[in-house]
Design a protein around this motif. Sequence first.
Motif, PDB file in Angstrom:
ATOM      1  N   MET A   1     -45.551  21.731  19.802  1.00 21.71           N
ATOM      2  CA  MET A   1     -45.608  23.096  19.312  1.00 21.71           C
ATOM      3  C   MET A   1     -44.634  23.261  18.148  1.00 21.71           C
ATOM      4  N   SER A   2     -45.067  23.894  17.152  1.00 21.17           N
ATOM      5  CA  SER A   2     -44.247  24.100  15.962  1.00 21.17           C
ATOM      6  C   SER A   2     -43.112  25.079  16.226  1.00 21.17           C
ATOM      7  N   THR A   3     -41.955  24.765  15.713  1.00 21.61           N
ATOM      8  CA  THR A   3     -40.825  25.698  15.787  1.00 21.61           C
ATOM      9  C   THR A   3     -40.696  26.474  14.488  1.00 21.61           C
ATOM     10  N   LEU A   4     -41.649  26.295  13.629  1.00 23.93           N
ATOM     11  CA  LEU A   4     -41.640  26.968  12.339  1.00 23.93           C
ATOM     12  C   LEU A   4     -42.060  28.421  12.516  1.00 23.93           C
ATOM     13  N   THR A   5     -41.297  29.323  11.919  1.00 28.36           N
ATOM     14  CA  THR A   5     -41.608  30.752  11.984  1.00 28.36           C
ATOM     15  C   THR A   5     -41.868  31.270  10.580  1.00 28.36           C
ATOM     16  N   LEU A   6     -42.466  32.425  10.518  1.00 31.64           N
ATOM     17  CA  LEU A   6     -42.692  33.063   9.224  1.00 31.64           C
ATOM     18  C   LEU A   6     -41.368  33.336   8.522  1.00 31.64           C
ATOM     19  N   ASP A   7     -40.383  33.780   9.273  1.00 28.79           N
ATOM     20  CA  ASP A   7     -39.071  34.052   8.673  1.00 28.79           C
ATOM     21  C   ASP A   7     -38.435  32.781   8.115  1.00 28.79           C
ATOM     22  N   ARG A   8     -38.576  31.674   8.844  1.00 26.86           N
ATOM     23  CA  ARG A   8     -38.017  30.414   8.336  1.00 26.86           C
ATOM     24  C   ARG A   8     -38.752  29.972   7.075  1.00 26.86           C
ATOM     25  N   MET A   9     -40.081  30.100   7.079  1.00 29.38           N
ATOM     26  CA  MET A   9     -40.838  29.725   5.887  1.00 29.38           C
ATOM     27  C   MET A   9     -40.386  30.560   4.687  1.00 29.38           C
ATOM     28  N   ARG A  10     -40.248  31.866   4.893  1.00 29.20           N
ATOM     29  CA  ARG A  10     -39.814  32.754   3.809  1.00 29.20           C
ATOM     30  C   ARG A  10     -38.420  32.349   3.305  1.00 29.20           C
TER      31      ARG A  10
END
Length: 84
Positions: A1-10
């Motif tokens: 499962m990805s730990t990537l979030t929209l906030d982290r991407m931004r």
Amino acid sequence: MSTLTLDRMRADIARILHETPEDIRDDDNLMDLGLDSMRLMKLASQWREAGAAVEFADLAVAATLAQWWALVSRTAGQSTTDRP
């Protein structure tokens, strides 16, 4: 499962463009903001390390954070409305 979030991407995009996260809107054309292919490759690599199933080529055809989040969410089996 990805730990990537929209906030982290931004935040990652903002950092690589020397902007603040608040300056990166979901519908901004990131290429117009100065994102180039080398930086995009770096982001794709970082996000894969965070567990996202994204490839440079997939990101290159889309130009907004909203499109990228939809791709990451879809590949992780999450809803695109599932925001952190």
